[in-house]
Design an enzyme around this catalytic site. Structure first.
Site, PDB file in Angstrom:
ATOM      1  N   TYR A  60     -60.508 -51.059 -50.306  1.00  0.00           N
ATOM      2  CA  TYR A  60     -59.811 -49.823 -50.672  1.00  0.00           C
ATOM      3  C   TYR A  60     -58.948 -50.085 -51.920  1.00  0.00           C
ATOM      4  O   TYR A  60     -58.705 -49.190 -52.724  1.00  0.00           O
ATOM      5  CB  TYR A  60     -58.977 -49.286 -49.503  1.00  0.00           C
ATOM      6  N   LYS A  74     -52.448 -43.990 -52.874  1.00  0.00           N
ATOM      7  CA  LYS A  74     -52.128 -43.151 -51.707  1.00  0.00           C
ATOM      8  C   LYS A  74     -50.660 -43.332 -51.292  1.00  0.00           C
ATOM      9  O   LYS A  74     -50.037 -42.371 -50.816  1.00  0.00           O
ATOM     10  CB  LYS A  74     -53.058 -43.465 -50.533  1.00  0.00           C
TER      11      LYS A  74
HETATM   12  P1  NAD Z   1     -65.354 -35.714 -51.391  1.00  0.00           P
HETATM   13  O1  NAD Z   1     -66.085 -36.602 -52.333  1.00  0.00           O
HETATM   14  O2  NAD Z   1     -66.130 -34.700 -50.673  1.00  0.00           O
HETATM   15  O3  NAD Z   1     -64.118 -35.024 -52.117  1.00  0.00           O
HETATM   16  C1  NAD Z   1     -63.416 -35.626 -53.173  1.00  0.00           C
HETATM   17  C2  NAD Z   1     -63.173 -34.516 -54.168  1.00  0.00           C
HETATM   18  O4  NAD Z   1     -62.366 -34.947 -55.245  1.00  0.00           O
HETATM   19  C3  NAD Z   1     -64.474 -33.975 -54.776  1.00  0.00           C
HETATM   20  O5  NAD Z   1     -64.581 -32.606 -54.518  1.00  0.00           O
HETATM   21  C4  NAD Z   1     -64.301 -34.230 -56.251  1.00  0.00           C
HETATM   22  O6  NAD Z   1     -64.893 -33.225 -57.048  1.00  0.00           O
HETATM   23  C5  NAD Z   1     -62.793 -34.207 -56.352  1.00  0.00           C
HETATM   24  N1  NAD Z   1     -62.290 -34.798 -57.592  1.00  0.00           N
HETATM   25  C6  NAD Z   1     -62.375 -36.076 -58.038  1.00  0.00           C
HETATM   26  N2  NAD Z   1     -61.848 -36.173 -59.273  1.00  0.00           N
HETATM   27  C7  NAD Z   1     -61.422 -34.920 -59.619  1.00  0.00           C
HETATM   28  C8  NAD Z   1     -60.806 -34.358 -60.774  1.00  0.00           C
HETATM   29  N3  NAD Z   1     -60.524 -35.106 -61.862  1.00  0.00           N
HETATM   30  N4  NAD Z   1     -60.518 -33.028 -60.771  1.00  0.00           N
HETATM   31  C9  NAD Z   1     -60.808 -32.253 -59.703  1.00  0.00           C
HETATM   32  N5  NAD Z   1     -61.402 -32.731 -58.587  1.00  0.00           N
HETATM   33  C10 NAD Z   1     -61.694 -34.048 -58.545  1.00  0.00           C
HETATM   34  O7  NAD Z   1     -64.621 -36.713 -50.357  1.00  0.00           O
HETATM   35  P2  NAD Z   1     -63.531 -36.447 -49.226  1.00  0.00           P
HETATM   36  O8  NAD Z   1     -63.638 -37.633 -48.341  1.00  0.00           O
HETATM   37  O9  NAD Z   1     -63.663 -35.110 -48.674  1.00  0.00           O
HETATM   38  O10 NAD Z   1     -62.155 -36.590 -50.034  1.00  0.00           O
HETATM   39  C11 NAD Z   1     -61.128 -35.607 -50.011  1.00  0.00           C
HETATM   40  C12 NAD Z   1     -59.767 -36.280 -49.833  1.00  0.00           C
HETATM   41  O11 NAD Z   1     -59.707 -36.840 -48.527  1.00  0.00           O
HETATM   42  C13 NAD Z   1     -59.461 -37.401 -50.805  1.00  0.00           C
HETATM   43  O12 NAD Z   1     -58.107 -37.349 -51.190  1.00  0.00           O
HETATM   44  C14 NAD Z   1     -59.694 -38.639 -49.951  1.00  0.00           C
HETATM   45  O13 NAD Z   1     -58.932 -39.726 -50.419  1.00  0.00           O
HETATM   46  C15 NAD Z   1     -59.177 -38.137 -48.630  1.00  0.00           C
HETATM   47  N6  NAD Z   1     -59.567 -38.921 -47.458  1.00  0.00           N
HETATM   48  C16 NAD Z   1     -60.892 -39.157 -47.189  1.00  0.00           C
HETATM   49  C17 NAD Z   1     -61.238 -39.908 -46.060  1.00  0.00           C
HETATM   50  C18 NAD Z   1     -62.679 -40.236 -45.751  1.00  0.00           C
HETATM   51  O14 NAD Z   1     -62.928 -41.197 -45.020  1.00  0.00           O
HETATM   52  N7  NAD Z   1     -63.642 -39.481 -46.247  1.00  0.00           N
HETATM   53  C19 NAD Z   1     -60.229 -40.395 -45.206  1.00  0.00           C
HETATM   54  C20 NAD Z   1     -58.890 -40.110 -45.505  1.00  0.00           C
HETATM   55  C21 NAD Z   1     -58.576 -39.376 -46.639  1.00  0.00           C
HETATM   56  O1  0WE Z   2     -59.957 -42.080 -50.253  1.00  0.00           O
HETATM   57  C1  0WE Z   2     -61.100 -42.318 -49.931  1.00  0.00           C
HETATM   58  C2  0WE Z   2     -62.195 -42.295 -50.977  1.00  0.00           C
HETATM   59  C3  0WE Z   2     -61.704 -42.998 -52.201  1.00  0.00           C
HETATM   60  C4  0WE Z   2     -62.666 -43.096 -53.350  1.00  0.00           C
HETATM   61  C5  0WE Z   2     -64.016 -43.342 -53.225  1.00  0.00           C
HETATM   62  C6  0WE Z   2     -64.801 -43.476 -54.356  1.00  0.00           C
HETATM   63  C7  0WE Z   2     -66.270 -43.788 -54.285  1.00  0.00           C
HETATM   64  C8  0WE Z   2     -67.005 -43.342 -55.523  1.00  0.00           C
HETATM   65  C9  0WE Z   2     -62.114 -43.009 -54.614  1.00  0.00           C
HETATM   66  N1  0WE Z   2     -62.868 -43.162 -55.724  1.00  0.00           N
HETATM   67  C10 0WE Z   2     -64.184 -43.377 -55.618  1.00  0.00           C
HETATM   68  N2  0WE Z   2     -64.893 -43.538 -56.769  1.00  0.00           N
HETATM   69  C11 0WE Z   2     -66.234 -43.579 -56.791  1.00  0.00           C
HETATM   70  O2  0WE Z   2     -66.852 -43.783 -57.858  1.00  0.00           O
HETATM   71  N3  0WE Z   2     -61.375 -42.628 -48.616  1.00  0.00           N
HETATM   72  C12 0WE Z   2     -60.287 -42.681 -47.678  1.00  0.00           C
HETATM   73  C13 0WE Z   2     -62.715 -42.973 -48.122  1.00  0.00           C
HETATM   74  C14 0WE Z   2     -62.822 -44.468 -48.185  1.00  0.00           C
HETATM   75  O3  0WE Z   2     -63.122 -45.092 -49.334  1.00  0.00           O
HETATM   76  C15 0WE Z   2     -63.063 -46.443 -49.098  1.00  0.00           C
HETATM   77  C16 0WE Z   2     -62.725 -46.683 -47.764  1.00  0.00           C
HETATM   78  C17 0WE Z   2     -62.554 -45.401 -47.172  1.00  0.00           C
HETATM   79  C18 0WE Z   2     -62.141 -45.122 -45.764  1.00  0.00           C
HETATM   80  C19 0WE Z   2     -63.276 -47.502 -49.967  1.00  0.00           C
HETATM   81  C20 0WE Z   2     -63.172 -48.813 -49.477  1.00  0.00           C
HETATM   82  C21 0WE Z   2     -62.818 -49.033 -48.159  1.00  0.00           C
HETATM   83  C22 0WE Z   2     -62.595 -47.989 -47.288  1.00  0.00           C
END
Ligand code: NAD
Ligand code: 0WE
Length: 260
Positions: free
Chosen positions: A157, A164
Site C-alpha cells: 500500500y 490516507k
Molecule cells: P475505483 O477505481 O472504482 O474508484 C477510484 C476512482 O478515483 C475512479 O472513479 C477514478 O476515476 C477516480 N480518480 C482517480 N484519479 C482521479 C482524478 N485525478 N480526478 C477525478 N477522479 C479520479 O476504486 P474504489 O475502490 O471504488 O475507490 C474509491 C475510494 O475508495 C478510493 O478513495 C479508495 O482509496 C477507497 N477505498 C477502496 C478500498 C478497496 O479495497 N477497493 C478500500 C478502502 C478504501
Molecule cells: O486505496 C485503494 C486503492 C489505491 C490505488 C490503487 C491503484 C492501482 C492502479 C491507488 N492508485 C492506484 N494506481 C494504479 O495505477 N485501496 C484501499 C485498494 C487497495 O489497494 C492496495 C491495497 C488495497 C486494499 C494496494 C496495495 C495493497 C493493498
C-alpha cells in the site's frame, strides 16, 4: 419515503459498476436522493452516463480533481443545474503511480510519487469541498473514503498509507471549519473490496482471504454495505456525527493475534 428524500448529492469517483462510489449512488438513490455524478475523463464518460440513466437521470459532468480549472468548471455545472444549492458531497477518489504500490516503501517511493499520491488522494478533498462550499445547504454533509493503511503499515500500500493519513487528518480539520456552516464531514474506512483500483494490486486475492479469515464477521465487506453506511452518514439520522472515521471492515481493525 426514503431517509434522503429532498436531498441532492454530488458523487465523485465512479469508474465502473464495481466502484464504491457506484454502490453509494445506488444506496442514496434508493433512499430518495437526487444525484449528480462526475467522471474523471472522456474514457469513463459513457460508463457514468449509464449509471446516471439508472439513477433517476442524474446530471453528469467531467471532473479531474488534479486540476483547479476542472474543479471550477464542475462547480459551475452543478450551480447551473441546482441553482438553490445541494446537500451531499461524496469524494471517492484515490491514486498513486502504479510502480509505487509494490515492493519496499523505502525503495519505491520517489518525490513525484509522493506528491501525486497526496495531491490526488488527500489534497483533492479540501480543494473539492472548497470549490462547492458556497452551494452546500445547511444540514448538508461531506463524505470521503479511507483505508486501514492510514493507521498501519501494510505491504504494497506504500505511499497511499501516508496519503490516507493526510486525508483522515484533513477530515478533522475540515470538520472544525464546516461546523460553523452547519455542515458535517466524515470518512468511511472500508475493508478491501475488488474494484478497478484494487484489480491491479498483486496478491489482492490472498489479502481478501486473509482478512475474511481474521475478521470478527468472518467475511469480506461488500460495496453495498459501504454504500448503506455512506447514505446513513450523509443523512439527518447522523446529525451528531462529524470529524469521524467509521470503519466498515467486518471488525478487522478491532482485533489482533487472530491466528491464536
Ligand atoms: P475505483 O477505481 O472504482 O474508484 C477510484 C476512482 O478515483 C475512479 O472513479 C477514478 O476515476 C477516480 N480518480 C482517480 N484519479 C482521479 C482524478 N485525478 N480526478 C477525478 N477522479 C479520479 O476504486 P474504489 O475502490 O471504488 O475507490 C474509491 C475510494 O475508495 C478510493 O478513495 C479508495 O482509496 C477507497 N477505498 C477502496 C478500498 C478497496 O479495497 N477497493 C478500500 C478502502 C478504501
Ligand atoms: O486505496 C485503494 C486503492 C489505491 C490505488 C490503487 C491503484 C492501482 C492502479 C491507488 N492508485 C492506484 N494506481 C494504479 O495505477 N485501496 C484501499 C485498494 C487497495 O489497494 C492496495 C491495497 C488495497 C486494499 C494496494 C496495495 C495493497 C493493498
Amino acid at each position: 419515503m426514503g431517509f434522503l428524500a429532498g436531498k441532492r448529492a454530488l458523487i465523485v469517483g465512479i469508474a465502473s459498476t464495481r466502484s464504491i462510489a457506484y454502490a453509494i449512488a445506488g444506496s442514496m438513490h434508493r433512499e430518495g436522493a437526487e444525484l449528480a455524478l462526475s467522471y474523471q475523463n472522456d474514457k469513463l464518460k459513457s460508463r457514468v452516463e449509464s449509471a446516471a440513466a439508472e439513477f433517476g437521470d442524474a446530471l453528469t459532468m467531467e471532473l479531474d480533481v488534479g486540476s483547479d480549472e476542472s474543479l471550477a468548471a464542475a462547480a459551475n455545472a452543478v450551480q447551473a443545474h441546482w441553482s438553490d444549492g445541494f446537500d451531499i458531497l461524496v469524494h471517492a477518489v484515490g491514486f498513486a503511480p502504479r510502480e509505487a504500490l509494490q515492493g519496499r516503501f523505502i525503495d519505491n517511493v520517489g518525490r513525484s510519487d509522493y506528491s501525486i499520491a497526496h495531491d490526488i488522494s488527500a489534497y483533492s478533498l479540501t480543494a473539492l469541498t472548497r470549490a462547492v462550499l458556497p452551494q452546500l445547504r445547511e444540514g448538508g454533509s461531506v463524505l470521503t473514503l479511507s483505508y486501514l493503511g492510514a493507521e498501519r503499515g501494510i505491504p504494497n500500500y506504500n505511499v497511499m498509507g501516508p496519503a490516507k493519513a493526510s486525508l483522515e487528518s484533513s477530515v478533522r480539520f475540515l470538520a472544525r471549519d464546516l461546523g460553523g456552516d452547519k455542515l458535517r464531514i466524515n470518512a468511511i474506512s472500508a475493508g478491501p473490496i475488488k474494484t478497478l483500483a484494487a484489480a491491479g494490486v498483486s496478491g489482492f486475492r490472498n489479502m481478501l482471504t486473509h482478512v475474511a479469515e481474521s475478521s470478527p464477521l468472518q467475511r469480506n465487506v461488500t460495496a453495498i454495505e459501504v454504500g448503506n453506511t455512506a447514505a446513513f452518514l450523509c443523512s439527518d439520522l447522523a446529525s451528531g456525527i462529524t470529524g469521524e472515521i467509521v470503519h466498515v471492515d467486518g471488525g478487522y481493525s478491532t482485533v489482533a493475534l487472530t491466528g491464536a
